[in-house]
Design an enzyme around this catalytic site. Structure first.
Site, short mmCIF file in Angstrom:
data_model
loop_
_atom_site.label_atom_id
_atom_site.label_comp_id
_atom_site.label_asym_id
_atom_site.label_seq_id
_atom_site.Cartn_x
_atom_site.Cartn_y
_atom_site.Cartn_z
N LEU A 113 4.67 31.67 12.82
CA LEU A 113 4.22 30.33 12.48
C LEU A 113 2.74 30.25 12.86
CD1 LEU A 113 7.11 28.03 13.80
CD2 LEU A 113 6.52 28.48 11.41
N ASP A 114 1.97 29.50 12.09
CA ASP A 114 0.56 29.33 12.41
C ASP A 114 0.39 28.72 13.79
OD1 ASP A 114 -0.07 30.29 9.91
OD2 ASP A 114 -0.21 28.29 9.01
#
Length: 206
Positions: A113-114
């Site tokens: 995930l960013d």
């Protein structure tokens, strides 16, 4: 050590790439690359064949560090914003893997995930399981809730479903659903791990 004899041994023996995957070194596919690169020794001898067969009684080393079969761990973590999912970025100051500490166990994330994203992420030491979750060929869908800077037009949603090209890969949404205000749900399929965010970033993520 006679490599051919090992390769022809009883089928109950475990392939070396599978052994590394079950030891938490990497996925089976990545373990095969590690083996071919000459980084693996079995009972003191270098082995470069992923199909080489071993038992849990053999001494297996990767980069001179002994590895062994481990109990499998699967951790569901609600990743907070501000943490990096990767463990390989030297500039990352806060890492997801530092949030879970199991003594003697090396965990890594199944997917990414960013940094500014939050939500479910899986940490595990089971390389084969991680590969099944993340490799596009397994077709596991991922659900993202995204707040945009501006409403999405019908044309923009259609473009997202058709896809955009990023680094030679077509990134597209299986479906886009409007919630309320500027919030949307994106259902993603075959995008490589960490690539999904490219799709809504070009449209203006908030």
């Amino acid at each position: 050590m006679d490599s051919q004899n090992k390769l022809d041994a009883d089928d109950s023996l475990m392939r070396l790439d599978s052994f590394l995957g079950k030891s938490g070194v990497a996925s089976r596919r990545s373990s095969a690359d590690i083996i071919r690169s000459g980084r693996v020794h079995v009972n003191g001898s270098k082995v470069a064949e992923p199909g080489f067969r071993v038992t849990d009684a053999d001494k297996v080393q990767v980069d001179s560090k002994e590895v062994s079969l481990q109990k499998k761990y699967y951790v569901m973590l609600n990743k907070p914003a501000g943490y990096y999912s990767t463990a390989s970025d030297p500039h990352a100051d806060k890492l997801v893997i530092d949030l879970v500490n199991i003594p003697g166990v090396r965990l890594y994330t199944a997917g990414r995930l960013d940094r500014d994203s939050e939500g479910l992420i899986i940490l595990t030491n089971d390389g084969d399981y991680a590969a099944k979750l993340t490799h596009p060929k397994h077709g596991i869908l991922k659900r993202y809730e995204v707040t945009m800077d501006k409403p999405l037009s019908c044309a923009a949603i259609q473009k997202m479903k058709q896809g955009i090209i990023s680094e030679g890969e077509n990134i597209k949404a299986n479906d886009v659903k409007a919630l309320k205000g500027l919030d949307y749900i994106f259902i993603m399929g075959k995008a490589k791990s960490g690539k999904s965010g490219v799709l809504w970033t070009v449209q203006g993520q908030k």
